[in-house]
Design a protein around this motif. Structure first.
Motif, PDB file in Angstrom:
ATOM      1  N   ILE A 362       5.648  -9.902   2.261  1.00 27.64           N
ATOM      2  CA  ILE A 362       6.728 -11.584   1.144  1.00 27.64           C
ATOM      3  C   ILE A 362       7.927 -11.254   1.731  1.00 27.64           C
ATOM      4  N   ALA A 363       8.507 -11.904   2.544  1.00 26.65           N
ATOM      5  CA  ALA A 363      10.373 -11.399   2.438  1.00 26.65           C
ATOM      6  C   ALA A 363      11.382 -11.084   0.965  1.00 26.65           C
ATOM      7  N   ASP A 364      10.746 -12.445   0.297  1.00 22.69           N
ATOM      8  CA  ASP A 364      11.430 -11.244  -1.027  1.00 22.69           C
ATOM      9  C   ASP A 364      10.964 -10.924  -1.698  1.00 22.69           C
ATOM     10  N   ALA A 365      11.916  -9.720  -1.756  1.00 18.52           N
ATOM     11  CA  ALA A 365      11.843  -8.810  -2.259  1.00 18.52           C
ATOM     12  C   ALA A 365      10.854  -8.238  -4.249  1.00 18.52           C
ATOM     13  N   ARG A 366      11.304  -9.463  -4.700  1.00 19.80           N
ATOM     14  CA  ARG A 366      10.888  -9.573  -6.010  1.00 19.80           C
ATOM     15  C   ARG A 366       9.178  -9.897  -5.986  1.00 19.80           C
ATOM     16  N   PHE A 367       9.524 -10.814  -5.145  1.00 19.84           N
ATOM     17  CA  PHE A 367       8.566 -11.078  -5.547  1.00 19.84           C
ATOM     18  C   PHE A 367       7.415 -10.411  -4.979  1.00 19.84           C
ATOM     19  N   ALA A 368       7.301  -9.846  -3.492  1.00 21.15           N
ATOM     20  CA  ALA A 368       6.773  -8.466  -2.851  1.00 21.15           C
ATOM     21  C   ALA A 368       6.549  -7.498  -4.168  1.00 21.15           C
ATOM     22  N   SER A 369       7.492  -7.305  -4.658  1.00 21.58           N
ATOM     23  CA  SER A 369       6.460  -6.421  -6.231  1.00 21.58           C
ATOM     24  C   SER A 369       5.890  -6.750  -6.527  1.00 21.58           C
ATOM     25  N   ALA A 370       6.066  -8.048  -6.861  1.00 18.03           N
ATOM     26  CA  ALA A 370       5.447  -8.704  -7.805  1.00 18.03           C
ATOM     27  C   ALA A 370       3.666  -8.930  -7.297  1.00 18.03           C
ATOM     28  N   VAL A 371       3.719  -8.825  -6.718  1.00 10.99           N
ATOM     29  CA  VAL A 371       2.241  -9.272  -5.159  1.00 10.99           C
ATOM     30  C   VAL A 371       1.900  -8.193  -5.568  1.00 10.99           C
TER      31      VAL A 371
END
Length: 398
Positions: A362-371
């Motif tokens: 996931i490119a977006d670090a915030r969404f990557a953390s949530a995923v």
């Protein structure tokens, strides 16, 4: 939605000089070079063959207009293909069998675009196998780095690789991709002493499972239904027509639209005849149902794929999709039968649970953390589910 990738990029790694290309017309990729690279993989399947993937394209089944824009990734050295991946720009998540609709919805709620995303998979085919076609780990690492580069260059949300073999899974983990797991059900023949018959296989099941299988097979026979197995070129055009009619009826029953066109099956029957096994069920001389099994004759593996019926006969689905194919596999000394996506009911028919893997960046670090947090919780649930299934094994103990 669309994105434009660079036509070619030259990368030097040590003394090796690679050229990385992305092609939007896979028909320009040399079939013999692609298939030779596939055959060098630890978990090659017929579904990654050039013929199969091109049939999806030529038949209008997996094309840009249906949300599958080909973006095949090629790595060449001195003009030779040394690594490759069948990638697609996806405008939706249909036909993948690894569900990320909630991720897309989260993006939408934050005013961001999840689609298009970059996907490495066989369209409409949830069969584990090699996705990063490379001759060594360096080649796999290069493919993964190139996929990330494509995501960044085109400003896509993410990259995904579905139904990975163990070698690709390890490469993705090494590269820091997030892993996701699921469960399928596969039958495996005995190694030292393969089953002599379906009856021999059934004796290894618990008594209640043996009894249930015998009852279900008897109900089909008592209904006056017989099954005929047809392999390869023995499947004629009218039989393919009948099968396709049955295939569409299955989708209609679920108020859905078939992913594959009649032309797709016509194409693979022409280019990959030896890879297909069809069971046609008949009653009073009339065909009433059909199931289609994909075969890998070289590796002795069979894959349950599609089924449909023009009239309802109790337990015919189990006979056409599990019992008859398993009997055929045993008679022909096949090593494995994969039952397809989902379906805990397959355990009662002697198929056992196996873990499947996919990888996500996931490119977006915030969404990557949530995923990542979500996948940790989901993964714990998958582990518990596998433990529970293994406790309920249909195999006779002792």
């Amino acid at each position: 939605a669309s994105a434009t990738f660079i036509a070619a990029e030259r990368i030097e790694l040590g003394s090796k000089d690679y050229v990385i290309r992305v092609v939007d017309d896979p028909q320009t990729v040399d079939a013999s070079a692609w298939n030779a690279l596939l055959e060098a993989q630890p978990a090659a399947t017929p579904f990654m063959r050039h013929e199969y993937l091109i049939a999806l394209l030529r038949s209008d089944s997996a094309i840009a207009d249906t949300g599958w824009m080909p973006q095949w990734l090629l790595v060449e050295r001195a003009g030779a293909l040394v690594a490759a991946a069948a990638l697609y720009l996806k405008a939706h998540s249909y036909g993948e069998y690894v569900f990320d609709w909630a991720w897309a919805d989260a993006y939408r709620r934050h005013g961001l675009d999840y689609y298009p995303k970059l996907l490495g998979a066989v369209p409409f085919t949830p069969v584990p196998g090699s996705r990063l076609l490379a001759r060594d780990d360096e080649g796999r690492d290069l493919l993964l780095a190139a996929m990330r580069g494509l995501v960044e260059q085109a400003r896509l949300s993410s990259a995904h690789l579905l139904f990975l073999d163990e070698t690709d899974r390890a490469a993705c983990e090494r590269a820091g991709w997030m892993l996701r797991h699921g469960v399928q059900f596969h039958w495996t023949n005995r190694e030292r002493e393969p089953y002599a018959s379906f009856a021999d296989f059934a004796t290894g099941l618990q008594r209640d499972k043996r009894k249930k299988i015998a009852q279900e097979r008897r109900r089909v026979a008592d209904a006056g239904v017989t099954l005929r197995a047809l392999h390869g070129e023995a499947i004629d055009e009218p039989q393919w027509d009948f099968f396709f009619h049955c295939y569409t009826l299955t989708y209609r029953a679920h108020q859905s639209t078939p992913y594959l066109t009649r032309e797709f099956f016509r194409e693979v029957a022409r280019t990959m005849a030896d890879h297909w096994l069809m069971f046609v069920a008949q009653r009073e001389g009339r065909p009433i149902a059909a199931s289609l099994i994909a075969l890998d004759p070289a590796r002795r593996v069979a894959y349950g794929r599609y089924w449909g019926a023009t009239e309802h006969v109790p337990c015919l689905h189990f006979e056409a999709c599990y019992y008859a194919p398993l009997a055929w596999c045993i008679d022909n000394r096949y090593l494995r039968f994969e039952g397809g996506a989902q379906g805990e009911h397959k355990m009662a028919r002697g198929l056992l649970p196996v873990r499947t893997s996919s990888a996500h960046w996931i490119a977006d670090a915030r969404f990557a953390s949530a995923v990542d947090d979500f996948l940790a919780r989901e993964g714990a649930g998958v582990d518990a589910y596998l433990d529970e299934l293994n406790e309920r094994s249909p195999l006779r103990r002792g």
